[in-house]
Design a protein around this motif. Structure first.
Motif, PDB file in Angstrom:
ATOM      1  N   ILE A  50       0.854  -1.187   0.000  1.00 35.24           N
ATOM      2  CA  ILE A  50       0.000   0.000   0.000  1.00 35.24           C
ATOM      3  C   ILE A  50       0.890   1.237   0.000  1.00 35.24           C
ATOM      4  N   ARG A  51       0.524   2.221  -0.786  1.00 41.98           N
ATOM      5  CA  ARG A  51       1.193   3.525  -0.748  1.00 41.98           C
ATOM      6  C   ARG A  51       0.447   4.379   0.272  1.00 41.98           C
ATOM      7  N   TRP A  52       1.132   4.873   1.279  1.00 44.71           N
ATOM      8  CA  TRP A  52       0.530   5.657   2.351  1.00 44.71           C
ATOM      9  C   TRP A  52       0.929   7.116   2.224  1.00 44.71           C
ATOM     10  N   VAL A  53      -0.058   7.994   2.097  1.00 43.39           N
ATOM     11  CA  VAL A  53       0.181   9.435   2.154  1.00 43.39           C
ATOM     12  C   VAL A  53       0.350   9.775   3.629  1.00 43.39           C
ATOM     13  N   CYS A  54       1.472  10.404   3.973  1.00 49.06           N
ATOM     14  CA  CYS A  54       1.739  10.762   5.363  1.00 49.06           C
ATOM     15  C   CYS A  54       1.148  12.140   5.641  1.00 49.06           C
ATOM     16  N   GLY A  90      -9.284  16.416   4.584  1.00 45.89           N
ATOM     17  CA  GLY A  90      -9.156  14.968   4.448  1.00 45.89           C
ATOM     18  C   GLY A  90      -9.980  14.431   3.298  1.00 45.89           C
ATOM     19  N   ALA A  91     -11.163  15.002   3.066  1.00 49.82           N
ATOM     20  CA  ALA A  91     -12.016  14.548   1.958  1.00 49.82           C
ATOM     21  C   ALA A  91     -11.303  14.682   0.623  1.00 49.82           C
ATOM     22  N   ARG A  92     -10.562  15.755   0.451  1.00 45.31           N
ATOM     23  CA  ARG A  92      -9.847  15.937  -0.814  1.00 45.31           C
ATOM     24  C   ARG A  92      -8.748  14.888  -0.977  1.00 45.31           C
ATOM     25  N   LEU A  93      -8.055  14.576   0.122  1.00 49.13           N
ATOM     26  CA  LEU A  93      -7.046  13.516   0.058  1.00 49.13           C
ATOM     27  C   LEU A  93      -7.682  12.191  -0.347  1.00 49.13           C
ATOM     28  N   LEU A  94      -8.770  11.841   0.342  1.00 44.54           N
ATOM     29  CA  LEU A  94      -9.418  10.549   0.105  1.00 44.54           C
ATOM     30  C   LEU A  94     -10.079  10.461  -1.265  1.00 44.54           C
ATOM     31  N   ASP A  95     -10.748  11.524  -1.682  1.00 46.19           N
ATOM     32  CA  ASP A  95     -11.565  11.475  -2.901  1.00 46.19           C
ATOM     33  C   ASP A  95     -10.821  11.855  -4.166  1.00 46.19           C
ATOM     34  N   GLU A  96      -9.725  12.624  -4.038  1.00 47.63           N
ATOM     35  CA  GLU A  96      -9.007  13.078  -5.229  1.00 47.63           C
ATOM     36  C   GLU A  96      -7.567  12.579  -5.288  1.00 47.63           C
ATOM     37  N   ALA A  97      -6.794  12.817  -4.223  1.00 47.51           N
ATOM     38  CA  ALA A  97      -5.374  12.462  -4.259  1.00 47.51           C
ATOM     39  C   ALA A  97      -5.167  10.952  -4.309  1.00 47.51           C
ATOM     40  N   ILE A  98      -5.878  10.230  -3.474  1.00 45.51           N
ATOM     41  CA  ILE A  98      -5.708   8.760  -3.433  1.00 45.51           C
ATOM     42  C   ILE A  98      -6.048   8.120  -4.785  1.00 45.51           C
ATOM     43  N   ALA A 100      -5.918   9.412  -7.689  1.00 41.74           N
ATOM     44  CA  ALA A 100      -4.965   9.873  -8.699  1.00 41.74           C
ATOM     45  C   ALA A 100      -3.628   9.142  -8.624  1.00 41.74           C
ATOM     46  N   MET A 101      -3.372   8.439  -7.530  1.00 40.54           N
ATOM     47  CA  MET A 101      -2.078   7.761  -7.380  1.00 40.54           C
ATOM     48  C   MET A 101      -1.951   6.549  -8.292  1.00 40.54           C
ATOM     49  N   GLY A 102      -3.055   5.944  -8.666  1.00 42.20           N
ATOM     50  CA  GLY A 102      -3.001   4.816  -9.593  1.00 42.20           C
ATOM     51  C   GLY A 102      -2.537   3.504  -8.979  1.00 42.20           C
ATOM     52  N   VAL A 103      -2.331   3.470  -7.676  1.00 43.09           N
ATOM     53  CA  VAL A 103      -1.951   2.259  -6.952  1.00 43.09           C
ATOM     54  C   VAL A 103      -2.780   2.216  -5.672  1.00 43.09           C
ATOM     55  N   PRO A 104      -2.897   1.054  -5.033  1.00 45.73           N
ATOM     56  CA  PRO A 104      -3.609   1.035  -3.750  1.00 45.73           C
ATOM     57  C   PRO A 104      -2.934   2.000  -2.777  1.00 45.73           C
ATOM     58  N   ALA A 105      -3.733   2.944  -2.235  1.00 47.21           N
ATOM     59  CA  ALA A 105      -3.161   3.977  -1.372  1.00 47.21           C
ATOM     60  C   ALA A 105      -4.142   4.348  -0.273  1.00 47.21           C
ATOM     61  N   GLY A 106      -3.586   4.724   0.870  1.00 42.70           N
ATOM     62  CA  GLY A 106      -4.382   5.176   2.000  1.00 42.70           C
ATOM     63  C   GLY A 106      -3.693   6.353   2.658  1.00 42.70           C
ATOM     64  N   VAL A 107      -4.206   6.765   3.800  1.00 46.37           N
ATOM     65  CA  VAL A 107      -3.653   7.908   4.520  1.00 46.37           C
ATOM     66  C   VAL A 107      -3.164   7.430   5.888  1.00 46.37           C
ATOM     67  N   MET A 118      -2.854   6.816  13.188  1.00 47.43           N
ATOM     68  CA  MET A 118      -3.984   6.025  12.693  1.00 47.43           C
ATOM     69  C   MET A 118      -3.813   5.850  11.192  1.00 47.43           C
ATOM     70  N   LEU A 119      -4.082   4.636  10.726  1.00 41.89           N
ATOM     71  CA  LEU A 119      -4.065   4.337   9.295  1.00 41.89           C
ATOM     72  C   LEU A 119      -5.492   4.300   8.774  1.00 41.89           C
ATOM     73  N   PHE A 120      -5.689   4.898   7.607  1.00 39.91           N
ATOM     74  CA  PHE A 120      -6.967   4.875   6.911  1.00 39.91           C
ATOM     75  C   PHE A 120      -6.713   4.140   5.593  1.00 39.91           C
ATOM     76  N   PRO A 121      -6.951   2.826   5.576  1.00 40.42           N
ATOM     77  CA  PRO A 121      -6.573   2.008   4.424  1.00 40.42           C
ATOM     78  C   PRO A 121      -7.497   2.231   3.227  1.00 40.42           C
ATOM     79  N   PRO A 122      -7.065   1.752   2.071  1.00 42.12           N
ATOM     80  CA  PRO A 122      -7.854   1.929   0.846  1.00 42.12           C
ATOM     81  C   PRO A 122      -8.985   0.895   0.745  1.00 42.12           C
ATOM     82  N   VAL A 123      -9.974   1.064   1.599  1.00 41.90           N
ATOM     83  CA  VAL A 123     -11.113   0.142   1.614  1.00 41.90           C
ATOM     84  C   VAL A 123     -12.419   0.921   1.445  1.00 41.90           C
ATOM     85  N   VAL A 124     -13.458   0.200   1.042  1.00 40.88           N
ATOM     86  CA  VAL A 124     -14.783   0.795   0.882  1.00 40.88           C
ATOM     87  C   VAL A 124     -15.195   1.436   2.196  1.00 40.88           C
TER      88      VAL A 124
END
Length: 154
Positions: A50-54, A90-98, A100-107, A118-124
């Protein structure tokens, strides 16, 4: 109370085993999140495929990260140098930046705070379904205990 303080409080609740996971995600979506730049892009780390945005809840949390990076990199001046960062909701990170990364990514929030990260993984339920790694997985459970694919309480 600022949005970032509310996010810190919700993280503390979940780490203590109480609180509502959906409220935590909601606080992340509302909170300003500081994300440092790294070589012209957002600071990320790869872990577990997973690619994690810090991201950080405030400048003090970002400074603690800078201090940890200085120790890891063995560069005494790294903590005191100026760190460029962007502030996102945070909404912009989750809805736009993640997406746009093109790989599984979370925050990953406040990663230098062992008792406050806290990790916010790339899940529904956290990221858009189109980039969620568990979209369409039978029996996947969203934050709050609802079946992600059937929309019913478990």
């Amino acid at each position: 109370m600022g949005d970032e303080a509310a996010l810190v409080d919700r993280i503390a609740e979940r780490r203590a085993g109480v609180g509502d996971p959906e409220a935590l995600v909601g606080e992340l979506r509302r909170a300003p999140v500081l994300v440092p730049y790294d070589r012209g892009g957002l600071w990320t780390a790869e872990f577990g495929g997973i690619r994690w945005v810090c991201g950080f809840t405030d400048e003090a949390a970002l400074a603690r990260f800078a201090e940890e990076r200085a120790v890891v990199e063995g560069t005494a001046g790294a903590a005191s140098r100026s760190w460029a960062y962007a502030a996102f909701r945070g909404a912009r990170l989750l809805d736009e930046a993640i997406p746009a990364m093109g790989v599984p990514a979370g925050v990953a929030v406040n990663v230098a705070d062992p008792d406050g990260s806290m990790l916010f993984p790339p899940v529904v339920g956290i990221v858009p379904d189109v980039v969620a790694v568990d979209a369409g997985v039978p029996g996947a459970v969203a934050p709050g205990g609802r079946d992600r694919n059937e929309g019913r309480d478990l």
